[in-house]
Design an enzyme around this catalytic site. Structure first.
Site, PDB file in Angstrom:
ATOM      1  N   HIS A 247       0.851  -1.195   0.000  1.00 42.69           N
ATOM      2  CA  HIS A 247       0.000   0.000   0.000  1.00 42.69           C
ATOM      3  C   HIS A 247       0.882   1.238   0.000  1.00 42.69           C
ATOM      4  CE1 HIS A 247      -3.179   2.830   1.099  1.00 42.69           C
ATOM      5  NE2 HIS A 247      -4.004   1.906   0.649  1.00 42.69           N
ATOM      6  N   GLU A 305      -7.860  -5.226  -0.245  1.00 44.59           N
ATOM      7  CA  GLU A 305      -8.395  -6.009  -1.359  1.00 44.59           C
ATOM      8  C   GLU A 305      -8.365  -7.514  -1.105  1.00 44.59           C
ATOM      9  OE1 GLU A 305      -9.995  -4.096  -2.826  1.00 44.59           O
ATOM     10  OE2 GLU A 305      -9.049  -2.992  -4.441  1.00 44.59           O
TER      11      GLU A 305
HETATM   12  N1  ACO Z   1       3.963  -7.689  -4.613  1.00 47.62           N
HETATM   13  C1  ACO Z   1       5.265  -7.687  -4.922  1.00 47.62           C
HETATM   14  N2  ACO Z   1       6.057  -6.598  -4.852  1.00 47.62           N
HETATM   15  C2  ACO Z   1       5.471  -5.462  -4.449  1.00 47.62           C
HETATM   16  C3  ACO Z   1       4.124  -5.389  -4.104  1.00 47.62           C
HETATM   17  C4  ACO Z   1       3.345  -6.572  -4.193  1.00 47.62           C
HETATM   18  N3  ACO Z   1       2.078  -6.583  -3.892  1.00 47.62           N
HETATM   19  N4  ACO Z   1       3.816  -4.119  -3.750  1.00 47.62           N
HETATM   20  C5  ACO Z   1       4.953  -3.415  -3.876  1.00 47.62           C
HETATM   21  N5  ACO Z   1       5.954  -4.225  -4.295  1.00 47.62           N
HETATM   22  C6  ACO Z   1       7.331  -3.858  -4.535  1.00 47.62           C
HETATM   23  C7  ACO Z   1       7.425  -3.004  -5.781  1.00 47.62           C
HETATM   24  O1  ACO Z   1       7.668  -3.791  -6.931  1.00 47.62           O
HETATM   25  C8  ACO Z   1       8.596  -2.094  -5.460  1.00 47.62           C
HETATM   26  O2  ACO Z   1       9.786  -2.738  -5.737  1.00 47.62           O
HETATM   27  P1  ACO Z   1      10.942  -1.929  -6.511  1.00 47.62           P
HETATM   28  O3  ACO Z   1      11.308  -0.808  -5.589  1.00 47.62           O
HETATM   29  O4  ACO Z   1      11.988  -2.942  -6.722  1.00 47.62           O
HETATM   30  O5  ACO Z   1      10.297  -1.438  -7.780  1.00 47.62           O
HETATM   31  C9  ACO Z   1       8.523  -1.949  -3.951  1.00 47.62           C
HETATM   32  O6  ACO Z   1       7.768  -3.039  -3.471  1.00 47.62           O
HETATM   33  C10 ACO Z   1       7.855  -0.673  -3.559  1.00 47.62           C
HETATM   34  O7  ACO Z   1       6.577  -0.629  -4.135  1.00 47.62           O
HETATM   35  P2  ACO Z   1       5.963   0.664  -4.758  1.00 47.62           P
HETATM   36  O8  ACO Z   1       5.499   0.336  -6.141  1.00 47.62           O
HETATM   37  O9  ACO Z   1       6.833   1.845  -4.580  1.00 47.62           O
HETATM   38  O10 ACO Z   1       4.719   0.884  -3.873  1.00 47.62           O
HETATM   39  P3  ACO Z   1       3.572   1.866  -4.241  1.00 47.62           P
HETATM   40  O11 ACO Z   1       3.333   2.630  -3.032  1.00 47.62           O
HETATM   41  O12 ACO Z   1       3.799   2.642  -5.456  1.00 47.62           O
HETATM   42  O13 ACO Z   1       2.435   0.843  -4.628  1.00 47.62           O
HETATM   43  C11 ACO Z   1       0.640  -0.587  -4.595  1.00 47.62           C
HETATM   44  C12 ACO Z   1       1.394   0.498  -3.835  1.00 47.62           C
HETATM   45  C13 ACO Z   1       0.316  -0.097  -6.007  1.00 47.62           C
HETATM   46  C14 ACO Z   1      -0.668  -0.861  -3.866  1.00 47.62           C
HETATM   47  C15 ACO Z   1       1.516  -1.862  -4.668  1.00 47.62           C
HETATM   48  O14 ACO Z   1       1.824  -2.303  -3.372  1.00 47.62           O
HETATM   49  C16 ACO Z   1       0.867  -2.964  -5.474  1.00 47.62           C
HETATM   50  O15 ACO Z   1       0.987  -2.973  -6.691  1.00 47.62           O
HETATM   51  N6  ACO Z   1       0.134  -3.928  -4.795  1.00 47.62           N
HETATM   52  C17 ACO Z   1      -0.555  -4.970  -5.503  1.00 47.62           C
HETATM   53  C18 ACO Z   1      -1.881  -4.440  -6.071  1.00 47.62           C
HETATM   54  C19 ACO Z   1      -2.911  -4.176  -4.988  1.00 47.62           C
HETATM   55  O16 ACO Z   1      -3.084  -4.959  -4.065  1.00 47.62           O
HETATM   56  N7  ACO Z   1      -3.623  -3.041  -5.149  1.00 47.62           N
HETATM   57  C20 ACO Z   1      -4.689  -2.629  -4.214  1.00 47.62           C
HETATM   58  C21 ACO Z   1      -4.220  -1.526  -3.319  1.00 47.62           C
HETATM   59  S1  ACO Z   1      -5.446  -1.068  -2.125  1.00 47.62           S
HETATM   60  C22 ACO Z   1      -6.442  -0.011  -2.935  1.00 47.62           C
HETATM   61  O17 ACO Z   1      -6.078   0.711  -3.833  1.00 47.62           O
HETATM   62  C23 ACO Z   1      -7.867   0.040  -2.579  1.00 47.62           C
END
Ligand code: ACO
Length: 369
Positions: A247, A305
């Protein structure tokens, strides 16, 4: 020679505070959510309609009316029938259906949205399943109508309670992507229907509201607890994100996951079959361990989610209905933010930093033929 200081760039607007709001407060370090002055855990005792009223009042709406599930205009129904005949995705049908709503002013637009989205979502699901649409029942609230309009059966009180908890839990959540979209559109002086139609488009994305379907697919793909580690390791090694985890704001477990997890447990227990629930819990625990290994210190935790998927599955909703159901709940927050933004009246207009080619300042005259 002049020196220009380059503006700093905040990709994804991370850490930027764009407005003050009375609607909700997300504390990502403590895992707390306050909605219109109430703790998330207490909201579940309210009906969804009450929470809409709390949010609208907090946004400054005087003597807010209670929204009711409203019959669809003939044009909306005709559009949904056409979309179903083409088997369009439910979120696309919801976006198109929302765009057909009309209202003379902001208050009636907000009521049309909160009362209309559940009817559009359930009617479309029913059409896709090959059944004739039903009219909303005035004796039922929004959660009960959402179930009745889809199944055609008298909704079970436990199901109504579980869906009500879901809708109140997701009603508002700070400046998330879809809410921000709604506020940007409202800030231009545009109408609430346009703002919410745009918000639905933002919610659809898998990084926002589109995650619960893939999260449930992942649990079913794993199928049994002993396969969790190998399947999840493969996904991470292939660069996939595990849906339902991570998140932007929460660095601890999303408090909404706690509330929805408890509701899902009650629902599966009363149905007498905890197999899917238990599998999901085991998948969650392996996923959290592997995510810590994968991105040490990034504190990737379970988000709303994951348990949305489990709860809505327990209610018998098809996967494609998960995100439209999220929209039904989030319509409370979207409309409240539209009211709050309207009262502010400040156009939201950030800047960008140009990194493209700069043409020569002095044009060389081109020879004419
Ligand atoms: N699985 C694997 N790796 C992850 C995940 C995940 N669920 N979430 C983040 N990471 C990794 C990213 O790849 C990133 O790695 P990097 O630095 O090597 O690129 C690192 O962790 C940091 O992640 P960010 O992308 O900077 O986190 P951000 O705050 O932008 O993203 C997000 C948040 C989009 C929710 C992300 O965690 C994600 O894609 N989760 C999966 C999708 C999801 O569950 N979405 C629902 C969110 S809740 C809502 O919106 C109601």
């Amino acid at each position: 020679m002049t020196t220009q200081t380059k503006p700093s760039v905040n990709e994804g607007l991370e850490g930027i505070v764009a407005a003050e709001t009375r609607l909700s407060h997300v504390d990502g370090e403590r895992g707390e959510l306050i909605v219109a002055g109430h703790r998330l855990e207490d909201l579940a005792q309210h009906s969804f309609e009450d929470v809409v009223g709390l949010l609208w009042t907090a946004a400054g709406v005087e003597s807010a009316v209670t929204p009711r599930a409203s019959p669809l205009p003939p044009g909306t129904l005709a559009l949904l029938r056409d979309a179903a005949s083409r088997r369009l995705a439910p979120m696309d049908a919801l976006r198109m259906g929302a765009g057909t709503l009309v209202a003379d002013d902001d208050r009636s637009a907000a009521a049309a949205i909160v009362g209309g989205l559940p009817v559009i979502a359930a009617t479309y699901a029913r059409l896709l399943a090959g059944h004739e649409p039903l009219a909303p029942r005035p004796d039922l609230g929004i959660a009960a109508n959402a179930l009745y309009l889809f199944t055609g059966n008298e909704p079970h009180p436990e199901h109504v309670q579980a869906l009500n908890i879901y809708l109140t839990t997701v009603a508002d959540h700070g400046f998330n992507a879809s809410t921000f979209t709604a506020r940007v559109i409202t800030s231009t002086g545009s109408d609430f229907i346009s703002a919410v139609t745009g918000a639905i488009g933002a919610l659809k994305g898998p990084l926002h509201g589109g995650a619960p379907g893939p999260a449930l697919d992942m649990v079913f793909e794993i199928g049994s607890p002993e396969r969790a580690e190998s399947v999840l390791r493969q996904k991470l090694a292939a660069g996939e994100r595990l849906m339902g985890f991570g998140h932007r704001i929460y660095k601890v477990r999303d408090p909404r996951a706690e509330v929805l997890g408890a509701a899902a447990h009650r629902l599966f227990t009363s149905a007498g079959d905890l197999r899917v629930y238990d599998l999901a819990r085991q998948v969650e625990s392996v996923a959290l361990r592997l995510l810590e290994e994968h991105r040490p210190g990034r504190r990737l935790q379970t988000n709303v989610e994951f348990y949305t998927a489990l709860l809505l599955h327990g209610l018998g909703l098809p996967v494609a209905q998960f995100t439209p159901t999220f929209a039904v709940g989030r319509a409370a927050g979207w409309t409240a933010h539209c009211f709050e933004q309207r009262a502010r009246g400040r156009l939201i207009r950030p800047q960008s930093r140009y990194v493209g080619a700069i043409p020569s300042m002095h044009r060389v005259p081109q020879p004419t033929a």
